[in-house]
Design a protein around this motif. Structure first.
Motif, PDB file in Angstrom:
ATOM      1  N   ASP A  15      12.948  -0.164  -2.440  1.00 51.30           N
ATOM      2  CA  ASP A  15      13.941   0.693  -2.857  1.00 51.30           C
ATOM      3  C   ASP A  15      13.493   0.767  -4.817  1.00 51.30           C
ATOM      4  O   ASP A  15      15.396   1.138  -5.220  1.00 51.30           O
ATOM      5  N   ASP A  16      13.030  -0.103  -5.146  1.00 53.03           N
ATOM      6  CA  ASP A  16      12.590   0.432  -6.645  1.00 53.03           C
ATOM      7  C   ASP A  16      12.217   1.101  -7.173  1.00 53.03           C
ATOM      8  O   ASP A  16      11.745   1.838  -6.637  1.00 53.03           O
ATOM      9  N   PRO A  17      12.831   1.675  -8.449  1.00 47.16           N
ATOM     10  CA  PRO A  17      12.430   3.279  -8.151  1.00 47.16           C
ATOM     11  C   PRO A  17      11.607   2.867  -9.479  1.00 47.16           C
ATOM     12  O   PRO A  17      11.611   2.971 -10.482  1.00 47.16           O
ATOM     13  N   VAL A  18      10.184   3.016  -8.859  1.00 44.39           N
ATOM     14  CA  VAL A  18       9.376   2.768  -9.747  1.00 44.39           C
ATOM     15  C   VAL A  18       8.404   4.278  -9.738  1.00 44.39           C
ATOM     16  O   VAL A  18       8.199   4.738  -8.441  1.00 44.39           O
ATOM     17  N   ALA A  19       7.625   4.360 -11.004  1.00 44.84           N
ATOM     18  CA  ALA A  19       7.223   5.693 -11.240  1.00 44.84           C
ATOM     19  C   ALA A  19       5.467   5.531 -10.220  1.00 44.84           C
ATOM     20  O   ALA A  19       4.982   6.168  -9.748  1.00 44.84           O
ATOM     21  N   ARG A  20       5.132   4.271 -10.300  1.00 47.12           N
ATOM     22  CA  ARG A  20       3.571   4.097  -9.569  1.00 47.12           C
ATOM     23  C   ARG A  20       3.502   3.271  -8.112  1.00 47.12           C
ATOM     24  O   ARG A  20       4.402   2.388  -8.554  1.00 47.12           O
ATOM     25  N   ASP A  21       3.033   3.648  -7.154  1.00 46.82           N
ATOM     26  CA  ASP A  21       2.870   2.742  -6.145  1.00 46.82           C
ATOM     27  C   ASP A  21       2.813   0.957  -6.284  1.00 46.82           C
ATOM     28  O   ASP A  21       2.848   0.067  -6.511  1.00 46.82           O
ATOM     29  N   PHE A  22       1.469   1.681  -7.855  1.00 44.76           N
ATOM     30  CA  PHE A  22       1.428  -0.101  -8.583  1.00 44.76           C
ATOM     31  C   PHE A  22       1.805  -0.811  -8.397  1.00 44.76           C
ATOM     32  O   PHE A  22       1.529  -2.004  -9.112  1.00 44.76           O
ATOM     33  N   ASP A  23       2.979  -0.707  -9.046  1.00 50.95           N
ATOM     34  CA  ASP A  23       3.900  -1.251 -10.120  1.00 50.95           C
ATOM     35  C   ASP A  23       4.988  -1.842  -8.520  1.00 50.95           C
ATOM     36  O   ASP A  23       5.625  -2.386  -9.737  1.00 50.95           O
ATOM     37  N   ARG A  24       4.799  -1.542  -7.703  1.00 48.28           N
ATOM     38  CA  ARG A  24       6.253  -2.006  -6.963  1.00 48.28           C
ATOM     39  C   ARG A  24       6.123  -3.298  -6.958  1.00 48.28           C
ATOM     40  O   ARG A  24       5.408  -4.150  -6.499  1.00 48.28           O
ATOM     41  N   PRO A  55      -4.975  -6.325  -8.670  1.00 51.46           N
ATOM     42  CA  PRO A  55      -4.228  -6.278  -9.622  1.00 51.46           C
ATOM     43  C   PRO A  55      -2.256  -5.607 -10.046  1.00 51.46           C
ATOM     44  O   PRO A  55      -1.691  -6.015 -10.857  1.00 51.46           O
ATOM     45  N   ALA A  56      -2.365  -5.090  -8.355  1.00 55.30           N
ATOM     46  CA  ALA A  56      -0.858  -4.660  -8.032  1.00 55.30           C
ATOM     47  C   ALA A  56       0.443  -5.563  -8.568  1.00 55.30           C
ATOM     48  O   ALA A  56      -0.370  -7.124  -8.158  1.00 55.30           O
ATOM     49  N   TRP A  78      -8.565 -10.740 -11.564  1.00 53.73           N
ATOM     50  CA  TRP A  78      -7.703  -9.820 -10.945  1.00 53.73           C
ATOM     51  C   TRP A  78      -8.668  -8.563 -11.016  1.00 53.73           C
ATOM     52  O   TRP A  78      -9.888  -8.421 -11.980  1.00 53.73           O
ATOM     53  N   ASP A  79      -8.743  -7.854  -9.671  1.00 55.49           N
ATOM     54  CA  ASP A  79     -10.141  -6.939  -9.663  1.00 55.49           C
ATOM     55  C   ASP A  79      -9.726  -5.407  -9.236  1.00 55.49           C
ATOM     56  O   ASP A  79      -9.420  -6.062  -8.553  1.00 55.49           O
ATOM     57  N   ARG A  80      -9.323  -4.941 -10.132  1.00 53.46           N
ATOM     58  CA  ARG A  80      -9.495  -2.998  -9.571  1.00 53.46           C
ATOM     59  C   ARG A  80      -9.331  -2.485  -8.086  1.00 53.46           C
ATOM     60  O   ARG A  80      -8.916  -1.816  -7.638  1.00 53.46           O
ATOM     61  N   ARG A  81     -10.869  -2.989  -8.227  1.00 52.03           N
ATOM     62  CA  ARG A  81     -11.488  -2.707  -6.990  1.00 52.03           C
ATOM     63  C   ARG A  81     -10.665  -2.877  -6.018  1.00 52.03           C
ATOM     64  O   ARG A  81     -10.633  -2.586  -4.319  1.00 52.03           O
ATOM     65  N   LEU A  82      -9.700  -3.945  -5.347  1.00 55.60           N
ATOM     66  CA  LEU A  82      -8.888  -4.501  -4.730  1.00 55.60           C
ATOM     67  C   LEU A  82      -7.372  -3.771  -4.365  1.00 55.60           C
ATOM     68  O   LEU A  82      -7.257  -3.937  -2.618  1.00 55.60           O
ATOM     69  N   TYR A  83      -7.301  -2.744  -5.142  1.00 58.17           N
ATOM     70  CA  TYR A  83      -6.034  -1.843  -5.199  1.00 58.17           C
ATOM     71  C   TYR A  83      -6.056  -1.222  -3.998  1.00 58.17           C
ATOM     72  O   TYR A  83      -6.961  -0.440  -4.222  1.00 58.17           O
ATOM     73  N   LEU A  84      -5.376  -1.352  -2.985  1.00 61.77           N
ATOM     74  CA  LEU A  84      -6.174  -0.052  -2.172  1.00 61.77           C
ATOM     75  C   LEU A  84      -7.634   0.099  -1.455  1.00 61.77           C
ATOM     76  O   LEU A  84      -7.440   1.175  -0.876  1.00 61.77           O
ATOM     77  N   ALA A  85      -8.156  -0.928  -1.313  1.00 61.30           N
ATOM     78  CA  ALA A  85      -9.173  -1.031  -0.770  1.00 61.30           C
ATOM     79  C   ALA A  85      -9.674  -0.863   0.270  1.00 61.30           C
ATOM     80  O   ALA A  85      -9.141  -1.381   1.015  1.00 61.30           O
ATOM     81  N   VAL A 107      -7.330 -11.608  -2.377  1.00 61.49           N
ATOM     82  CA  VAL A 107      -5.904 -11.097  -2.105  1.00 61.49           C
ATOM     83  C   VAL A 107      -5.837  -9.972  -2.049  1.00 61.49           C
ATOM     84  O   VAL A 107      -5.904  -8.795  -3.261  1.00 61.49           O
ATOM     85  N   GLY A 108      -4.897  -9.020  -1.410  1.00 59.39           N
ATOM     86  CA  GLY A 108      -5.320  -6.823  -1.130  1.00 59.39           C
ATOM     87  C   GLY A 108      -3.768  -7.121  -0.673  1.00 59.39           C
ATOM     88  O   GLY A 108      -3.237  -7.412   0.083  1.00 59.39           O
ATOM     89  N   HIS A 109      -4.290  -5.454   0.169  1.00 58.77           N
ATOM     90  CA  HIS A 109      -3.254  -4.890   0.847  1.00 58.77           C
ATOM     91  C   HIS A 109      -4.337  -4.601   1.723  1.00 58.77           C
ATOM     92  O   HIS A 109      -5.233  -5.215   2.739  1.00 58.77           O
ATOM     93  N   ASN A 110      -3.177  -3.612   2.723  1.00 58.67           N
ATOM     94  CA  ASN A 110      -3.285  -3.431   4.177  1.00 58.67           C
ATOM     95  C   ASN A 110      -3.653  -1.900   3.896  1.00 58.67           C
ATOM     96  O   ASN A 110      -2.786  -0.914   3.509  1.00 58.67           O
ATOM     97  N   PRO A 111      -4.911  -0.857   4.409  1.00 64.21           N
ATOM     98  CA  PRO A 111      -5.368  -1.456   6.262  1.00 64.21           C
ATOM     99  C   PRO A 111      -6.485  -1.970   5.659  1.00 64.21           C
ATOM    100  O   PRO A 111      -7.537  -2.200   6.699  1.00 64.21           O
ATOM    101  N   GLY A 112      -6.700  -2.152   4.530  1.00 67.43           N
ATOM    102  CA  GLY A 112      -8.643  -2.990   3.512  1.00 67.43           C
ATOM    103  C   GLY A 112      -8.307  -3.882   4.819  1.00 67.43           C
ATOM    104  O   GLY A 112      -9.923  -4.142   5.439  1.00 67.43           O
TER     105      GLY A 112
END
Length: 176
Positions: A15-24, A55-56, A78-85, A107-112
């Protein structure tokens, strides 16, 4: 054997109005789940030599609350490669981990993350639980080869899979 602990970021605020998914950011339930999981892992005696994380914003906030529950200060790399990897990228990261680290938290994201567990873990009931769903703030603990570079498909042992609802039923999908 090396121990690889995978933590999926906690529930974020759509519900937060962020411009990028990265910033949610996390929502309130996510913050509570991350802290609860940290407390639970502290009770299990889990510790980490190294923390590598996306780093999200939602991962950063997950780690802040998780560390609070764990009762430790975490200094993630913080490893940028892990964002939605993808699982392939995550496996590359795992295989490049330094052998001086025995217990790593990734620490990261799904589905990875879910796909990485399914790629590495040998067959078993816990693996089937992961295949059904790897919810937000869930933790999977795998024992892998004696050297990170030797992590191979289907050769890791999934020793724990813990969902927030397993620790606190109010963190399950039927609660707000």
């Amino acid at each position: 054997m090396k121990t690889l602990t995978l933590l999926r970021h906690a529930k974020s605020g759509w519900d937060d109005p962020v411009a990028r998914d990265f910033d949610r950011p996390l929502n309130a339930k996510g913050a509570r789940a991350a802290e609860t999981m940290g407390r639970h892992l502290r009770g299990l005696g889990l510790a980490f030599d190294l923390v590598v994380a996306s780093p999200a914003v939602r991962v950063q906030e997950t780690l802040d609350h998780f560390a609070g529950g764990l009762g430790e200060t975490l200094a993630p790399e913080w490893d940028r490669r892990l964002y939605l990897a993808s699982e392939a990228t995550l496996l590359d990261v795992v295989r490049a981990l330094p052998d001086t680290a025995e217990q790593v938290l990734l620490v990261g994201h799904n589905p990875g993350l879910e796909e990485l567990v399914l790629l590495l873990a040998e067959a078993g009931a816990l693996r089937q639980d992961v295949a059904e769903k790897f919810p937000t703030a869930s933790v999977a603990v795998l024992e892998v080869a004696p050297h990170w570079s030797e992590a191979r498909d289907g050769e890791a042992t999934l020793v724990r899979f813990i969902r927030p609802r397993d620790v606190d039923p109010s963190l399950g999908p039927d609660f707000g």
